[in-house]
Design a protein around this motif. Structure first.
Motif, PDB file in Angstrom:
ATOM      1  N   THR A 126     -10.821  21.329  -9.275  1.00 19.00           N
ATOM      2  CA  THR A 126      -9.718  20.045  -8.575  1.00 19.00           C
ATOM      3  C   THR A 126     -10.218  18.976  -8.341  1.00 19.00           C
ATOM      4  OG1 THR A 126      -8.285  21.943  -8.460  1.00 19.00           O
ATOM      5  CG2 THR A 126      -7.572  19.266  -7.871  1.00 19.00           C
ATOM      6  N   PRO A 175      -3.277  21.205  -3.889  1.00 21.27           N
ATOM      7  CA  PRO A 175      -4.702  21.437  -5.328  1.00 21.27           C
ATOM      8  C   PRO A 175      -4.364  21.504  -6.066  1.00 21.27           C
ATOM      9  CG  PRO A 175      -5.549  22.510  -3.672  1.00 21.27           C
ATOM     10  CD  PRO A 175      -4.346  21.809  -2.843  1.00 21.27           C
ATOM     11  N   HIS A 176      -5.089  21.810  -7.265  1.00 20.55           N
ATOM     12  CA  HIS A 176      -4.161  22.485  -8.829  1.00 20.55           C
ATOM     13  C   HIS A 176      -5.032  23.473  -8.733  1.00 20.55           C
ATOM     14  CE1 HIS A 176      -2.220  21.311 -12.929  1.00 20.55           C
ATOM     15  NE2 HIS A 176      -3.589  22.438 -13.423  1.00 20.55           N
ATOM     16  N   VAL A 228     -10.917   5.074  -2.903  1.00 21.72           N
ATOM     17  CA  VAL A 228     -11.012   4.375  -1.572  1.00 21.72           C
ATOM     18  C   VAL A 228     -12.220   4.857  -1.113  1.00 21.72           C
ATOM     19  CG1 VAL A 228     -10.192   5.536   0.349  1.00 21.72           C
ATOM     20  CG2 VAL A 228      -8.113   4.717  -1.637  1.00 21.72           C
ATOM     21  N   ALA A 264      -3.703  -2.174  -2.638  1.00 20.86           N
ATOM     22  CA  ALA A 264      -4.821  -0.931  -2.897  1.00 20.86           C
ATOM     23  C   ALA A 264      -4.358  -0.172  -3.901  1.00 20.86           C
ATOM     24  CB  ALA A 264      -4.402   0.010  -1.087  1.00 20.86           C
ATOM     25  N   PRO A 265      -4.875   0.825  -3.745  1.00 21.26           N
ATOM     26  CA  PRO A 265      -4.485   2.022  -5.011  1.00 21.26           C
ATOM     27  C   PRO A 265      -3.504   2.634  -4.212  1.00 21.26           C
ATOM     28  CG  PRO A 265      -7.356   1.854  -4.932  1.00 21.26           C
ATOM     29  CD  PRO A 265      -6.788   0.779  -3.500  1.00 21.26           C
ATOM     30  N   LYS A 277      -5.404  10.205   5.609  1.00 16.10           N
ATOM     31  CA  LYS A 277      -5.418   9.238   3.985  1.00 16.10           C
ATOM     32  C   LYS A 277      -4.739   8.459   4.171  1.00 16.10           C
ATOM     33  CE  LYS A 277      -6.317  10.836   0.698  1.00 16.10           C
ATOM     34  NZ  LYS A 277      -7.462  10.918  -0.218  1.00 16.10           N
ATOM     35  N   LYS A 283      -4.546  16.077   8.173  1.00 18.84           N
ATOM     36  CA  LYS A 283      -4.418  15.174   6.426  1.00 18.84           C
ATOM     37  C   LYS A 283      -4.024  13.629   5.837  1.00 18.84           C
ATOM     38  CE  LYS A 283      -5.360  19.830   4.336  1.00 18.84           C
ATOM     39  NZ  LYS A 283      -4.875  20.708   3.732  1.00 18.84           N
ATOM     40  N   ALA A 309      -7.866  16.071  -3.428  1.00 18.94           N
ATOM     41  CA  ALA A 309      -7.094  14.516  -3.376  1.00 18.94           C
ATOM     42  C   ALA A 309      -7.276  13.703  -1.539  1.00 18.94           C
ATOM     43  CB  ALA A 309      -5.859  15.043  -3.113  1.00 18.94           C
ATOM     44  N   GLN A 318     -11.949  -3.475   2.624  1.00 21.73           N
ATOM     45  CA  GLN A 318     -13.269  -2.207   2.973  1.00 21.73           C
ATOM     46  C   GLN A 318     -14.173  -2.890   1.883  1.00 21.73           C
ATOM     47  OE1 GLN A 318     -12.727   0.915   0.340  1.00 21.73           O
ATOM     48  NE2 GLN A 318     -12.748   1.988   2.692  1.00 21.73           N
ATOM     49  N   ASP A 331      -7.594   5.477   5.749  1.00 18.81           N
ATOM     50  CA  ASP A 331      -8.390   5.144   4.591  1.00 18.81           C
ATOM     51  C   ASP A 331      -7.926   3.714   3.723  1.00 18.81           C
ATOM     52  OD1 ASP A 331     -10.702   7.013   4.648  1.00 18.81           O
ATOM     53  OD2 ASP A 331      -9.721   8.275   2.882  1.00 18.81           O
ATOM     54  N   LEU A 332      -6.391   4.317   3.790  1.00 20.95           N
ATOM     55  CA  LEU A 332      -5.319   2.680   3.694  1.00 20.95           C
ATOM     56  C   LEU A 332      -5.269   2.401   4.056  1.00 20.95           C
ATOM     57  CD1 LEU A 332      -2.131   4.800   0.859  1.00 20.95           C
ATOM     58  CD2 LEU A 332      -4.212   2.856   0.394  1.00 20.95           C
ATOM     59  N   LYS A 365       0.566  -0.880   0.178  1.00 18.36           N
ATOM     60  CA  LYS A 365      -0.085  -0.049   0.167  1.00 18.36           C
ATOM     61  C   LYS A 365       0.759   1.032  -0.510  1.00 18.36           C
ATOM     62  CE  LYS A 365      -3.775  -2.480   2.600  1.00 18.36           C
ATOM     63  NZ  LYS A 365      -4.815  -1.790   3.375  1.00 18.36           N
ATOM     64  N   TYR A 368      -8.719   0.174   3.982  1.00 19.54           N
ATOM     65  CA  TYR A 368      -8.883  -0.666   2.471  1.00 19.54           C
ATOM     66  C   TYR A 368      -9.055  -2.110   2.262  1.00 19.54           C
ATOM     67  CZ  TYR A 368      -8.670  -0.996  -2.638  1.00 19.54           C
ATOM     68  OH  TYR A 368      -9.402  -1.814  -3.929  1.00 19.54           O
ATOM     69  N   MET A 379      -1.870   5.812  -3.724  1.00 21.70           N
ATOM     70  CA  MET A 379      -2.800   6.393  -3.160  1.00 21.70           C
ATOM     71  C   MET A 379      -2.018   8.146  -3.838  1.00 21.70           C
ATOM     72  SD  MET A 379      -6.248   5.893  -3.199  1.00 21.70           S
ATOM     73  CE  MET A 379      -6.445   7.482  -2.472  1.00 21.70           C
ATOM     74  N   ARG A 380      -2.161   9.393  -3.743  1.00 22.20           N
ATOM     75  CA  ARG A 380      -1.872  10.907  -3.408  1.00 22.20           C
ATOM     76  C   ARG A 380      -2.111  11.669  -2.446  1.00 22.20           C
ATOM     77  NH1 ARG A 380      -0.715  12.226 -10.277  1.00 22.20           N
ATOM     78  NH2 ARG A 380      -3.088  11.832 -10.172  1.00 22.20           N
ATOM     79  N   LEU A 381      -1.302  13.006  -2.304  1.00 18.20           N
ATOM     80  CA  LEU A 381      -1.700  13.441  -1.356  1.00 18.20           C
ATOM     81  C   LEU A 381      -0.852  14.772  -1.908  1.00 18.20           C
ATOM     82  CD1 LEU A 381      -3.669  15.221   1.015  1.00 18.20           C
ATOM     83  CD2 LEU A 381      -1.770  13.583   2.228  1.00 18.20           C
ATOM     84  N   THR A 382      -2.344  15.225  -2.359  1.00 12.50           N
ATOM     85  CA  THR A 382      -0.875  17.038  -2.596  1.00 12.50           C
ATOM     86  C   THR A 382      -1.457  18.283  -2.398  1.00 12.50           C
ATOM     87  OG1 THR A 382      -1.744  16.790  -5.032  1.00 12.50           O
ATOM     88  CG2 THR A 382      -0.140  15.175  -4.366  1.00 12.50           C
ATOM     89  N   GLN A 398      -1.073  18.342  -7.996  1.00 17.35           N
ATOM     90  CA  GLN A 398      -0.784  16.944  -8.312  1.00 17.35           C
ATOM     91  C   GLN A 398      -0.738  16.545  -9.278  1.00 17.35           C
ATOM     92  OE1 GLN A 398      -4.686  14.305  -7.669  1.00 17.35           O
ATOM     93  NE2 GLN A 398      -3.595  14.515  -6.108  1.00 17.35           N
TER      94      GLN A 398
END
Lengths: 324, 387
Positions: free
Chosen positions: B89, A293-294, B98, A285-286, A317, A313, B92, B134, A320-321, A254, A324, A288-291, A263
């Protein structure tokens, strides 16, 4: 070992390299008489003289070009961008001249551009940006982004000695907020090597720069809940240490990638793609990214807090992971 | 956010269900837990409530259609918009991946599949592990915990030995379990008088061995009688494919060969045209090469019926497990001299039991009996001059 700030570590690296190699000299705005916007080069003019500590006009393209010329003549220039945000003014010199010269003419361009980057200082959209991905994307450059005083010193010395143009991203928030032990003697750290800053079996957290501190704090919170996070500090963004990344991802299955830069097409996108390609069968798990915003970096303090990733934050996250 | 409605698992043995009626049309609004449709599984009608509130945006399986468990039947679009408006956006912090992963708990991640394969866990075994991810998904950690627990549970103590599965043992284990779970096994047993064949064999075996270079066992007699009985009763040379029964024209006899590491079943192909001597030589060749591990993959495939000589191990009776997908397997017990009543007199005869396991989905006991009677008539009426 003495405990010093990130800023002091950078100052020491510059001082020591200038002291022992007279090819090393500095260029930048207000770095001489004023001692630099962040006072990193305070006292340098007195010690090394105005030929080696050059105050430049507000003309990034011009003085980066001058540095490239000096490098081609056998010097080792270190350019200070007052703020990394201003580096775009010198973009053409960096990506078209410095980055491509060796490819075209086989002449090395040994220079460093120090780029004080990043937010959390409530400095608005022109003094808070993270431009590192532009340069990672440009062949011919190395990009470094240390997170601790120890790494900052060892990697800056390595950058100055490297025969390639190096974009050295130093995080402004860390200048006075990151303290750590640094050996009193001489040491150099290799470019291109990530470091596992924290061992863990459940989730791999990949980050760099100021987000390392935040990530470690989040990892401690998770550990209290029985989830062990492994934190990979990239330290060098190009060349990317995919070996360390993949070894950790294969262990945990993960991955969360965190950066303060936006991002879209960021470092995280590249890392996620490498993981998908090289470690697909190990994913549980997918990725994931935490960045950020655009959007541009907001000036308002509450908005900037909302904009930037932080420990809370990251922990959310990671939760969540974990579930999962 | 889109909510998928899937065909539910209404009991362990139920693999599919039929949609009987939809209570809502596409485009209609539905509340959570409101009756959405009725399905029929395993002869029972069940009303299915809506898993969420929203608009029934798409019906994929119409009334009257039968689909496997887990198939998506319909989509309900939840109240909040699926995507942020253009120009903003995607946050994120809340990526779709998820929040709404593959809905079914049976979905296995690449890491889980890789680990399971490396540790030799079967898909069935993995699905039995309680998932903590999950939606009840089995995570990599769940597999590791399972392996650790299993390791702890079976760690060698002073009074036991733990032997890991060899690939062959595991293949046998999986095949046997699958066969038992697939076919409706039943076994019919008939006693057959082998005296004529025993006497013929005693008389001929030395000459046979000298002439053909292979021993004359009871097996070729049995195979020959089996082939002839199968020609007459093709429903035993058959199998179930999906919802149909397929009768195979070619007769390929699998011959069970016991090796120290496990059972292997080479196949005697196109057996219906072979003489007794040819069957004896080919069967001997297959068995010998099975022991020497020189069989090609082709030689263990394509069987339509299997013969297992139990007598080699002195076994009188057994209830063999079918080789999937075949509908019949014949076990032949040891030929032993036993007293038997013949014409109201007690006689000593060489007797053996024919044990036929069959797939009750394909044939019933009456046909199994007819097949065995045919075998018995052939074996007891063995005529050396016709060979």
């Amino acid at each position: 070992m003495e405990e010093i700030t990130y800023l002091e570590a950078i100052r020491q690296a510059l001082w020591e390299e200038m002291d022992q190699d007279e090819r090393v000299f500095l260029l930048g705005e207000d770095i001489g008489a004023y001692g630099g916007a962040f006072k990193i080069t305070k006292g340098f003019l007195e010690k090394f003289g105005e030929e080696r500590v050059i105050d430049t006009p507000l003309a990034e393209s011009g003085f980066v070009g001058a540095a490239i010329g000096a490098a081609l003549m056998g010097m080792r220039p270190v350019v200070e961008m007052q703020f990394a945000d201003f580096i775009s003014c010198a973009f053409d010199q960096i990506v078209n001249m410095a980055a491509k010269h060796h490819y075209r003419l086989r002449e090395p361009v040994p220079m460093v551009i120090r780029a004080p980057y990043g937010g959390r200082l409530h400095a608005g959209p022109f003094h808070s940006q993270c431009p590192e991905a532009w340069f990672v994307h440009s062949p011919g450059l190395k990009v470094v982004a240390p997170s601790t005083p120890y790494d900052a010193k060892g990697l800056l010395k390595a950058s100055i000695r490297d025969p390639n143009p190096v974009i050295y991203c130093e995080h402004k928030y860390l200048y006075r907020h990151a303290k750590g032990e640094v050996p009193s003697g001489e040491y150099v750290l290799p470019l291109g090597e990530a470091e596992v800053k924290r061992q863990g079996s459940d989730i791999t957290l990949i980050t760099y720069g100021a987000m390392v501190q935040q990530g470690l704090e989040a990892a401690d919170q998770m550990s209290a809940q029985g989830i062990e996070v492994e934190l990979v500090d990239l330290r060098t963004l190009y060349p990317l240490d995919t070996e360390t990344i993949l070894a950790s991802v294969k262990k945990t299955g993960k991955t969360l990638i965190v950066h303060e830069a936006p991002q879209v097409c960021g470092i995280g996108a590249e890392i996620a793609a490498v993981i998908a390609q090289e470690a697909f069968r190990h994913l549980d798990a997918p990725v994931m990214r935490l960045t950020a915003p655009h959007t541009p970096v907001p000036f308002s303090s509450p908005l900037e807090d909302f904009y930037l990733p932080n420990a809370a934050k990251i922990a959310s996250k990671l939760k969540d992971l974990a579930s999962y | 956010m889109a909510i998928e409605v899937v065909m539910p698992q209404m009991g362990q043995s139920v693999a599919e269900g039929t949609v009987l009626q939809w209570f809502k049309q596409e485009g209609e609004r539905i509340e959570k837990d409101e009756a959405l449709l009725t399905i029929n599984t395993d002869k029972i009608d069940v009303e299915i409530p809506s898993p969420g509130a929203g608009i029934l945006s798409r019906i994929r399986v119409r009334a009257g259609e039968t689909v496997p468990v887990g198939t998506s039947l319909a989509t309900i679009e939840g109240p909040e918009p699926d995507r942020p408006p253009a120009g903003t956006t995607p946050s994120a912090l809340t990526p779709e991946t998820v929040r709404s992963p593959e809905k079914t708990a049976r979905w296995l991640s690449p890491a889980v599949l890789e680990l399971a394969e490396r540790q030799g866990l079967t898909p069935a075994e993995v699905h039995k592990i309680r998932g903590t991810g999950q939606g009840g998904r089995v995570t990599k950690q769940d597999i590791l915990a399972y392996l650790a627990a299993r390791g702890a549970g079976t760690a060698p103590s002073g009074d036991e030995d733990v032997v890991p599965f060899t690939p062959m043992r595991r293949a046998i284990a999986e095949h046997m379990v699958r066969s038992k779970q697939t076919a409706a096994h039943a076994t019919a047993i008939l006693e057959v008088d082998m005296t004529t064949i025993v006497e013929f064999r005693e008389r001929e075996k030395a000459a046979f061995a000298e002439r053909w270079g292979s021993p004359l066992t009871f097996l070729p007699f049995i195979i020959q009688a089996t082939v002839r009985a199968l020609t007459k009763h093709p429903w035993l040379n058959a199998w179930v494919e999906h919802d149909r029964i397929v009768l195979k024209r070619e007769i390929n006899i699998g011959i069970a060969v016991a090796l120290p590491e496990g059972l292997i079943v080479p196949v005697l192909k196109a057996a219906e045209g072979l003489t007794l001597a040819e069957i004896a030589r080919q069967a001997d060749d297959l068995a010998r090469r099975a022991r020497e591990k020189r069989l090609t993959p082709m030689e263990v495939q394509g069987g339509t019926f299997t013969v297992n000589n139990l007598g080699v191990s002195g076994i009188l009776l057994a209830t063999p497990i079918l080789v999937q997908p075949q509908a019949g397997i014949l076990g032949i017990g040891a030929v032993t001299k036993r007293p038997i009543v013949v014409d109201d007199h007690v006689a000593i005869r060489s007797l053996a039991y024919l044990c036929l396991s069959f797939d009750h989905r394909v044939i019933d006991g009456a046909m199994a009996g007819q097949f065995l009677q045919e075998m018995k008539a052939r074996l007891e009426g063995f005529n050396p001059t016709q060979q």
